[in-house]
Design a protein around this motif. Sequence first.
Motif, PDB file in Angstrom:
ATOM      1  N   GLY A  12       3.851  10.579  -6.555  1.00  0.00           N
ATOM      2  CA  GLY A  12       4.747  10.688  -7.868  1.00  0.00           C
ATOM      3  C   GLY A  12       3.088  11.801  -8.946  1.00  0.00           C
ATOM      4  N   GLN A  13       2.587  11.063  -9.056  1.00  0.00           N
ATOM      5  CA  GLN A  13       1.157  11.663  -9.981  1.00  0.00           C
ATOM      6  C   GLN A  13       0.995  12.912  -9.811  1.00  0.00           C
ATOM      7  OE1 GLN A  13      -2.025   7.982 -10.312  1.00  0.00           O
ATOM      8  NE2 GLN A  13      -0.601   7.017 -11.198  1.00  0.00           N
ATOM      9  N   MET A  14       0.619  12.756  -8.820  1.00  0.00           N
ATOM     10  CA  MET A  14      -0.201  14.197  -7.963  1.00  0.00           C
ATOM     11  C   MET A  14       1.318  15.482  -8.062  1.00  0.00           C
ATOM     12  SD  MET A  14      -1.843  12.901  -4.290  1.00  0.00           S
ATOM     13  CE  MET A  14      -1.842  14.889  -3.669  1.00  0.00           C
ATOM     14  N   ALA A  15       2.464  15.136  -8.396  1.00  0.00           N
ATOM     15  CA  ALA A  15       3.571  15.716  -8.283  1.00  0.00           C
ATOM     16  C   ALA A  15       3.430  16.154  -9.814  1.00  0.00           C
ATOM     17  CB  ALA A  15       4.831  15.342  -7.680  1.00  0.00           C
ATOM     18  N   GLN A  16       3.222  15.236 -10.335  1.00  0.00           N
ATOM     19  CA  GLN A  16       3.187  15.807 -12.075  1.00  0.00           C
ATOM     20  C   GLN A  16       1.955  16.373 -12.559  1.00  0.00           C
ATOM     21  OE1 GLN A  16       3.855  12.265 -13.918  1.00  0.00           O
ATOM     22  NE2 GLN A  16       5.801  11.924 -13.018  1.00  0.00           N
ATOM     23  N   GLY A  17       0.756  16.681 -11.490  1.00  0.00           N
ATOM     24  CA  GLY A  17       0.102  17.815 -12.085  1.00  0.00           C
ATOM     25  C   GLY A  17      -1.009  16.751 -12.392  1.00  0.00           C
ATOM     26  N   HIS A  18      -0.883  15.485 -12.272  1.00  0.00           N
ATOM     27  CA  HIS A  18      -2.649  14.682 -12.673  1.00  0.00           C
ATOM     28  C   HIS A  18      -3.465  14.447 -11.614  1.00  0.00           C
ATOM     29  CE1 HIS A  18       0.057  12.751 -16.392  1.00  0.00           C
ATOM     30  NE2 HIS A  18       0.673  12.178 -14.898  1.00  0.00           N
ATOM     31  N   LYS A  19      -4.463  14.905 -12.337  1.00  0.00           N
ATOM     32  CA  LYS A  19      -6.157  14.425 -10.971  1.00  0.00           C
ATOM     33  C   LYS A  19      -5.761  13.399 -10.224  1.00  0.00           C
ATOM     34  CE  LYS A  19     -10.608  16.085 -11.320  1.00  0.00           C
ATOM     35  NZ  LYS A  19     -11.680  16.503 -12.071  1.00  0.00           N
ATOM     36  N   ILE A  20      -5.993  13.670  -9.573  1.00  0.00           N
ATOM     37  CA  ILE A  20      -5.737  12.405  -8.343  1.00  0.00           C
ATOM     38  C   ILE A  20      -7.581  12.134  -7.595  1.00  0.00           C
ATOM     39  CG2 ILE A  20      -4.850  11.462  -6.353  1.00  0.00           C
ATOM     40  CD1 ILE A  20      -3.612  11.316  -8.790  1.00  0.00           C
ATOM     41  N   ASP A  21      -8.060  11.364  -6.916  1.00  0.00           N
ATOM     42  CA  ASP A  21      -8.969  10.762  -6.384  1.00  0.00           C
ATOM     43  C   ASP A  21      -8.499  10.919  -5.381  1.00  0.00           C
ATOM     44  OD1 ASP A  21     -11.356  10.110  -5.469  1.00  0.00           O
ATOM     45  OD2 ASP A  21     -11.963   8.682  -6.879  1.00  0.00           O
ATOM     46  N   ARG A  22      -9.471  11.547  -4.279  1.00  0.00           N
ATOM     47  CA  ARG A  22      -9.375  12.559  -3.089  1.00  0.00           C
ATOM     48  C   ARG A  22      -9.731  10.894  -2.646  1.00  0.00           C
ATOM     49  NH1 ARG A  22      -4.826  15.793  -2.266  1.00  0.00           N
ATOM     50  NH2 ARG A  22      -5.455  17.769  -4.111  1.00  0.00           N
ATOM     51  N   ASP A  23     -11.241  10.598  -2.832  1.00  0.00           N
ATOM     52  CA  ASP A  23     -11.561   9.882  -1.744  1.00  0.00           C
ATOM     53  C   ASP A  23     -10.233   8.449  -1.609  1.00  0.00           C
ATOM     54  OD1 ASP A  23     -13.393  11.457  -1.028  1.00  0.00           O
ATOM     55  OD2 ASP A  23     -15.075  10.120  -2.873  1.00  0.00           O
TER      56      ASP A  23
ATOM     57  N   HIS B  64      -2.839  -1.483   8.452  1.00  0.00           N
ATOM     58  CA  HIS B  64      -2.078  -2.227   8.449  1.00  0.00           C
ATOM     59  C   HIS B  64      -1.136  -2.243   8.144  1.00  0.00           C
ATOM     60  CE1 HIS B  64      -4.166  -3.961   4.726  1.00  0.00           C
ATOM     61  NE2 HIS B  64      -4.086  -3.150   4.258  1.00  0.00           N
ATOM     62  N   ARG B  65      -0.447  -0.945   9.047  1.00  0.00           N
ATOM     63  CA  ARG B  65       0.763  -0.578  10.057  1.00  0.00           C
ATOM     64  C   ARG B  65       0.773  -1.246  11.344  1.00  0.00           C
ATOM     65  NH1 ARG B  65       6.447  -1.138   8.593  1.00  0.00           N
ATOM     66  NH2 ARG B  65       7.603  -0.769  10.157  1.00  0.00           N
ATOM     67  N   GLU B  66      -0.293  -0.623  11.597  1.00  0.00           N
ATOM     68  CA  GLU B  66      -1.044  -0.473  12.902  1.00  0.00           C
ATOM     69  C   GLU B  66      -1.053  -1.987  13.529  1.00  0.00           C
ATOM     70  OE1 GLU B  66      -4.777   0.280  16.212  1.00  0.00           O
ATOM     71  OE2 GLU B  66      -4.605   0.544  13.777  1.00  0.00           O
ATOM     72  N   ARG B  67      -1.203  -3.412  12.347  1.00  0.00           N
ATOM     73  CA  ARG B  67      -1.696  -4.208  12.839  1.00  0.00           C
ATOM     74  C   ARG B  67      -0.561  -5.215  13.120  1.00  0.00           C
ATOM     75  NH1 ARG B  67      -5.724  -8.114  12.926  1.00  0.00           N
ATOM     76  NH2 ARG B  67      -6.731  -6.542  11.734  1.00  0.00           N
ATOM     77  N   TYR B  68       0.329  -4.398  11.916  1.00  0.00           N
ATOM     78  CA  TYR B  68       2.006  -5.602  11.765  1.00  0.00           C
ATOM     79  C   TYR B  68       2.867  -5.177  13.155  1.00  0.00           C
ATOM     80  CZ  TYR B  68       6.856  -5.915  10.953  1.00  0.00           C
ATOM     81  OH  TYR B  68       8.235  -6.268  11.715  1.00  0.00           O
ATOM     82  N   GLU B  69       2.305  -3.635  13.718  1.00  0.00           N
ATOM     83  CA  GLU B  69       3.503  -3.384  14.757  1.00  0.00           C
ATOM     84  C   GLU B  69       2.669  -3.787  16.209  1.00  0.00           C
ATOM     85  OE1 GLU B  69       3.617   0.962  14.545  1.00  0.00           O
ATOM     86  OE2 GLU B  69       5.065   0.846  13.615  1.00  0.00           O
TER      87      GLU B  69
ATOM     88  N   GLU C 205      -8.452   6.441   1.448  1.00  0.00           N
ATOM     89  CA  GLU C 205      -8.875   4.979   1.731  1.00  0.00           C
ATOM     90  C   GLU C 205      -7.595   4.506   1.605  1.00  0.00           C
ATOM     91  OE1 GLU C 205     -11.334   1.337  -0.354  1.00  0.00           O
ATOM     92  OE2 GLU C 205     -11.285   3.339  -1.351  1.00  0.00           O
ATOM     93  N   LEU C 206      -6.320   4.586   0.474  1.00  0.00           N
ATOM     94  CA  LEU C 206      -5.077   4.170   0.383  1.00  0.00           C
ATOM     95  C   LEU C 206      -5.070   4.297   2.092  1.00  0.00           C
ATOM     96  CD1 LEU C 206      -4.348   4.771  -3.203  1.00  0.00           C
ATOM     97  CD2 LEU C 206      -4.387   2.222  -1.826  1.00  0.00           C
ATOM     98  N   GLU C 207      -4.526   5.957   2.091  1.00  0.00           N
ATOM     99  CA  GLU C 207      -3.739   6.410   3.513  1.00  0.00           C
ATOM    100  C   GLU C 207      -4.498   5.038   4.108  1.00  0.00           C
ATOM    101  OE1 GLU C 207      -2.958  11.185   2.185  1.00  0.00           O
ATOM    102  OE2 GLU C 207      -4.110  10.939   3.446  1.00  0.00           O
TER     103      GLU C 207
ATOM    104  N   THR D  90       0.812  -1.096   0.511  1.00  0.00           N
ATOM    105  CA  THR D  90      -0.209   0.121   0.043  1.00  0.00           C
ATOM    106  C   THR D  90       0.907   1.257   0.429  1.00  0.00           C
ATOM    107  OG1 THR D  90      -1.974  -1.159   1.372  1.00  0.00           O
ATOM    108  CG2 THR D  90      -1.767   0.836   1.109  1.00  0.00           C
ATOM    109  N   LYS D  91       1.823   1.303   0.240  1.00  0.00           N
ATOM    110  CA  LYS D  91       3.082   2.413   0.750  1.00  0.00           C
ATOM    111  C   LYS D  91       3.465   2.594  -0.985  1.00  0.00           C
ATOM    112  CE  LYS D  91       7.352   3.956   2.917  1.00  0.00           C
ATOM    113  NZ  LYS D  91       8.734   3.218   3.276  1.00  0.00           N
ATOM    114  N   ASP D  92       4.048   1.583  -1.569  1.00  0.00           N
ATOM    115  CA  ASP D  92       4.115   1.494  -2.528  1.00  0.00           C
ATOM    116  C   ASP D  92       2.754   2.277  -3.938  1.00  0.00           C
ATOM    117  OD1 ASP D  92       6.631   0.715  -2.228  1.00  0.00           O
ATOM    118  OD2 ASP D  92       6.134  -1.250  -2.867  1.00  0.00           O
TER     119      ASP D  92
END
Length: 293
Positions: A58-69, A81-86, A73-75, A49-51
């Motif tokens: 990276g797409q945002m930095a290039q000016g691409h339109k990103i679905d904020r929702d 996942h990180r919380e469960r692992y730790e 959700e990814l964040e 998920t981090k990848d």
Amino acid sequence: MNQQVSTTSIETMRPVGAPKPAKLPDHVGKKLRALEIIAEDSRTLANSTKDRLAKVHGQMAQGHKIDRDELAELEGAQARHRERYEATTQLLHNLRSFIGKLPYNTEIAAYVRSSRVRLTDDAKPPQAAVEAIRLDIINTRTQLFAIERAASPRDEQEAIIAAWVDQMLTKGQPRVAVTNGEARLTYDGTVNLDQMSHVRLIAIGMWMAGVDRDELVQRLTDMLPEPKGDTLSRDEREAQIVESRARILQLERDEEAAISRYAEDGIHILRRPDASPEAVLGLDIGRKMRAAA
């Protein structure tokens, strides 16, 4: 290339005559392995998920339109996942530490429930049902803290003060000898005052000053504040502590049983890192061993 060491080879490497680790029920190894898989899967999902997040940023930095929702959700997924692992990694560490402290050459019994766990109110979602048990655990721990901190009755406090004075006067009394024409005073074999604790030095001062034992006890007890709230005698306190700790352990067993039952239905609830190892591993180590753990 890493090689797995079998239980048999570990036993073979044990020096002849060396104490054997505590013998645990077979299900303990299975539970540990199941938790290891949870930790491994959570780490894999967190990294993947981090990848994906890195790619989106990276797409945002290039000016691409990103679905904020989708980004939110990814964040959220990456954080879960990180919380469960730790949390699972910390729990595994605590479980292994607990196992390592169990007495050698002993066989640990499995905990057997008197009946199949009843999942709490069906109207509650699984997470809420487990949280209800956890709230009971918190409340019982709060009660236990209050029991441990409750004031002793006045007569018991006075007896404790008297015992402390007696102990201090005993600690302050030296061994006396005359060697080569010189007086030699020692305290438990120690001569150098710089090596003594401040408590020992106070005790020596009390003894040297010829403190009147009864007078000092009276002066100190006169300084005691009156107990506030309910008081508990030593016996009452010990009985209530045992009862509260037993209730906490039973609640933690209920919590683990509920989590395991929900997992059978494909509903996975995060275990607390500080959950009781005895409850999570389904063991019954007994009161004496429990007190020493």
